[in-house]
Enzyme design. Structure first.
Site, PDB file in Angstrom:
ATOM      1  N   ARG A 130      35.582  86.209  38.805  1.00 26.16           N
ATOM      2  CA  ARG A 130      34.202  85.647  38.847  1.00 26.16           C
ATOM      3  C   ARG A 130      33.251  86.913  39.824  1.00 26.16           C
ATOM      4  NH1 ARG A 130      32.746  83.414  35.271  1.00 26.16           N
ATOM      5  NH2 ARG A 130      30.714  83.209  35.945  1.00 26.16           N
ATOM      6  N   HIS A 167      28.328  74.718  48.986  1.00 22.78           N
ATOM      7  CA  HIS A 167      28.383  75.611  48.251  1.00 22.78           C
ATOM      8  C   HIS A 167      29.735  75.143  46.473  1.00 22.78           C
ATOM      9  CE1 HIS A 167      30.515  79.320  46.479  1.00 22.78           C
ATOM     10  NE2 HIS A 167      29.664  80.256  47.687  1.00 22.78           N
ATOM     11  N   CYS A 204      28.491  85.833  50.416  1.00 19.55           N
ATOM     12  CA  CYS A 204      26.939  85.503  50.039  1.00 19.55           C
ATOM     13  C   CYS A 204      26.200  84.370  50.435  1.00 19.55           C
ATOM     14  CB  CYS A 204      27.569  84.410  48.544  1.00 19.55           C
ATOM     15  SG  CYS A 204      28.812  83.156  48.478  1.00 19.55           S
ATOM     16  N   ARG A 237      41.413  71.958  49.942  1.00 17.13           N
ATOM     17  CA  ARG A 237      41.885  72.918  49.065  1.00 17.13           C
ATOM     18  C   ARG A 237      42.931  72.262  48.318  1.00 17.13           C
ATOM     19  NH1 ARG A 237      39.247  78.635  51.245  1.00 17.13           N
ATOM     20  NH2 ARG A 237      37.804  77.590  52.384  1.00 17.13           N
TER      21      ARG A 237
HETATM   22  N1  LIG Z   1      32.701  83.816  43.410  1.00 21.12           N
HETATM   23  C1  LIG Z   1      31.833  83.794  44.803  1.00 21.12           C
HETATM   24  O1  LIG Z   1      30.636  82.842  43.982  1.00 21.12           O
HETATM   25  C2  LIG Z   1      32.079  85.117  45.728  1.00 21.12           C
HETATM   26  C3  LIG Z   1      31.609  85.494  46.802  1.00 21.12           C
HETATM   27  C4  LIG Z   1      30.955  86.448  47.281  1.00 21.12           C
HETATM   28  C5  LIG Z   1      31.501  86.515  47.380  1.00 21.12           C
HETATM   29  N2  LIG Z   1      33.150  86.193  46.980  1.00 21.12           N
HETATM   30  C6  LIG Z   1      34.677  86.786  47.491  1.00 21.12           C
HETATM   31  O2  LIG Z   1      34.597  87.132  46.416  1.00 21.12           O
HETATM   32  C7  LIG Z   1      36.254  87.570  46.182  1.00 21.12           C
HETATM   33  C8  LIG Z   1      36.475  87.797  44.845  1.00 21.12           C
HETATM   34  O3  LIG Z   1      35.931  85.953  44.558  1.00 21.12           O
HETATM   35  P1  LIG Z   1      35.941  85.552  42.646  1.00 21.12           P
HETATM   36  O4  LIG Z   1      35.281  84.544  43.263  1.00 21.12           O
HETATM   37  O5  LIG Z   1      35.608  86.452  42.000  1.00 21.12           O
HETATM   38  O6  LIG Z   1      37.855  85.328  42.655  1.00 21.12           O
HETATM   39  P2  LIG Z   1      38.260  84.794  41.532  1.00 21.12           P
HETATM   40  O7  LIG Z   1      37.591  84.094  40.072  1.00 21.12           O
HETATM   41  O8  LIG Z   1      39.496  83.971  41.355  1.00 21.12           O
HETATM   42  O9  LIG Z   1      38.682  86.671  41.405  1.00 21.12           O
HETATM   43  C9  LIG Z   1      39.159  87.057  41.653  1.00 21.12           C
HETATM   44  C10 LIG Z   1      40.173  88.419  40.369  1.00 21.12           C
HETATM   45  O10 LIG Z   1      41.553  89.303  40.408  1.00 21.12           O
HETATM   46  C11 LIG Z   1      42.843  89.020  40.083  1.00 21.12           C
HETATM   47  N3  LIG Z   1      43.232  89.575  40.821  1.00 21.12           N
HETATM   48  C12 LIG Z   1      44.526  88.804  42.050  1.00 21.12           C
HETATM   49  N4  LIG Z   1      44.972  89.626  42.041  1.00 21.12           N
HETATM   50  C13 LIG Z   1      44.721  90.742  41.965  1.00 21.12           C
HETATM   51  C14 LIG Z   1      45.958  92.020  42.294  1.00 21.12           C
HETATM   52  N5  LIG Z   1      46.502  92.039  43.341  1.00 21.12           N
HETATM   53  N6  LIG Z   1      44.959  93.072  41.865  1.00 21.12           N
HETATM   54  C15 LIG Z   1      44.292  93.391  40.840  1.00 21.12           C
HETATM   55  N7  LIG Z   1      43.666  91.942  40.213  1.00 21.12           N
HETATM   56  C16 LIG Z   1      44.113  90.638  41.091  1.00 21.12           C
HETATM   57  C17 LIG Z   1      42.580  87.222  39.583  1.00 21.12           C
HETATM   58  O11 LIG Z   1      43.317  87.151  38.595  1.00 21.12           O
HETATM   59  P3  LIG Z   1      43.988  86.039  39.512  1.00 21.12           P
HETATM   60  O12 LIG Z   1      42.590  84.926  38.700  1.00 21.12           O
HETATM   61  O13 LIG Z   1      44.934  85.902  37.350  1.00 21.12           O
HETATM   62  O14 LIG Z   1      44.944  85.692  40.132  1.00 21.12           O
HETATM   63  C18 LIG Z   1      40.744  87.760  39.377  1.00 21.12           C
HETATM   64  O15 LIG Z   1      40.888  87.978  38.389  1.00 21.12           O
HETATM   65  C19 LIG Z   1      36.926  87.403  47.214  1.00 21.12           C
HETATM   66  O16 LIG Z   1      37.105  87.200  48.261  1.00 21.12           O
HETATM   67  C20 LIG Z   1      35.854  85.921  47.598  1.00 21.12           C
HETATM   68  O17 LIG Z   1      35.496  85.098  48.479  1.00 21.12           O
HETATM   69  C21 LIG Z   1      33.321  85.355  45.735  1.00 21.12           C
END
Ligand SMILES: NC(=O)c1ccc[n+]([C@@H]2O[C@H](COP(=O)([O-])OP(=O)(O)OC[C@H]3O[C@@H](n4cnc5c(N)ncnc54)[C@H](OP(=O)(O)O)[C@@H]3O)[C@@H](O)[C@H]2O)c1
Length: 352
Positions: A15, A189, A162, A208
């Site tokens: 995301r 959230h 965020c 979760r």
């Molecule tokens: N979403 C939000 O609103 C938000 C806001 C602020 C901060 N964050 C933070 O940003 C981070 C990512 O969140 P997200 O929501 O973007 O999560 P997400 O949608 O699950 O994205 C994570 C991505 O990284 C991939 N991944 C997993 N293991 C990996 C590895 N070893 N090497 C490279 N890529 C890998 C995942 O693949 P798979 O799906 O196949 O595992 C997925 O495509 C988290 O720490 C979260 O707390 C998120």
């Protein structure tokens, strides 16, 4: 300023990773960024990467050309090299000649983890999450509050969360104007990828394991400690809790503050209105008096949108405020702001 655009790579194209790439593409159209994403790494296959770049259920179709050819994801004709490694050591980062890595997988949260990227040839890393402790990072940045503290020597930087990006500017304004005796924060959230769609063995936090779209789910949050990391003058004064709700994007903070000085609704609303209009928070903080619902803020780039219609007082020192934020798009835009500032400082004064 460097003659060539700075070279940046993404690790983790979920995301946040996809929002970062897309927000950068939108900025490039306006001439607002001096760096390119030249490579991205995710464990997903190229067809899925192309597909999820083109079509996004939350932010709509990608506003431009997206095409995969070989190991290139072409974005408006420009190649972003696609890598598929699950460990930092599996990528020859040095060969990519990047100036900065944006770590957006959420899989790495300690200094030891960060060092693995650096040992594998990454010069500096910006994490899309708060690291486990202050000692795990050279700096935790909330853009608009403390980004000017970066001096270019840092290797491991966190863009906080965020919720921290939303809450810290608000609390700093309140602390400076009416003083904070104590505060409670509730994060409401949207669902995230660490929750299953229906009940499933998914996470060691038992809540979760429950369906994201069937319940309001209380989850643990490090927000209070994250705020204290940025505003140490509030140490011991903040408590926070969080619930996930069955929406796909946009969240809000509900903050209750026992103020040190008497205040009223008009003063508080004026304070945030002025801060949104002028000064360091302009463009990061927005202000509204309209009767909104959360989806109105989908794709909103601000860190916080102060909702004046929700300000309440119980007596002269018990204040309640609400601010909205697009947890994906607002945060991705702050990743870009911090990345650009970090690159400018690190690569012009301290180029390695
Ligand atoms: N979403 C939000 O609103 C938000 C806001 C602020 C901060 N964050 C933070 O940003 C981070 C990512 O969140 P997200 O929501 O973007 O999560 P997400 O949608 O699950 O994205 C994570 C991505 O990284 C991939 N991944 C997993 N293991 C990996 C590895 N070893 N090497 C490279 N890529 C890998 C995942 O693949 P798979 O799906 O196949 O595992 C997925 O495509 C988290 O720490 C979260 O707390 C998120």
């Amino acid at each position: 300023m460097s003659a060539r655009p700075f070279r940046v790579a993404l690790n983790g194209y979920g995301r946040i990773g996809r929002c970062v790439l897309r927000a950068l593409s939108e900025r490039h159209k306006q001439g607002g960024a001096n760096f390119d994403i030249i490579a991205l790494n995710d464990i997903a296959d190229q067809a899925s990467i192309e597909y999820l770049t083109r079509f996004d259920s939350t932010h709509g179709r990608f506003p431009g050309e997206v095409r995969v050819e070989g190991d290139c994801l072409h974005i408006n004709g420009v190649c972003v090299q696609v890598l598929c490694a699950s460990e930092p050591e599996q990528v020859d980062w040095a060969a990519l000649e990047i100036d900065l890595l944006l770590e957006c997988s959420g899989q790495y949260a300690t200094r030891e983890d960060a060092q693995r990227f650096i040992d594998a040839g990454v010069p500096r890393v910006l994490f899309s999450q708060p690291m486990e402790s202050a000692a795990d990072v050279d700096a935790t940045i909330v853009y608009g509050v403390n980004h000017a503290t970066l001096d270019g020597s840092e290797r491991i930087v966190s863009n906080a969360s965020c919720t921290t990006n939303c809450g810290v500017p608000l609390l700093e304004l309140l602390e400076q104007s009416v003083g904070i005796e104590h505060a409670f924060i509730t994060t409401i959230h949207s669902a995230m990828n660490d929750q299953p769609v229906i009940d499933a063995y998914h996470h060691k936090d038992l809540r979760r394991t429950r369906s994201a779209f069937q319940s309001v789910v209380p989850v643990s949050t490090g927000l209070a400690r994250g705020i204290e990391r940025l505003l140490p003058q509030l140490n011991g004064k903040i408590q926070a809790k969080a619930v996930r709700v069955p929406t796909v994007n946009v969240s809000c903070l509900d903050i209750t503050v026992k103020t040190q000085r008497d205040t009223d609704i008009t003063f508080i609303n004026q304070l945030f209105k002025q801060a949104a209009a002028h000064g360091a928070l302009h463009g990061l903080l927005d202000y509204t008096e309209l009767p909104h619902a959360s989806c109105d803020f989908n794709h909103d780039p601000h860190s916080a949108i102060f909702d004046a219609s929700q300000t309440q007082m119980s007596g002269p020192r018990m204040l309640s405020i609400v601010a909205w934020f697009d947890n994906e798009w607002g945060f991705a835009n702050r990743m870009l702001d911090v990345a650009q500032h970090f690159l400018n400082i690190a690569c012009t004064t301290n180029r390695q």
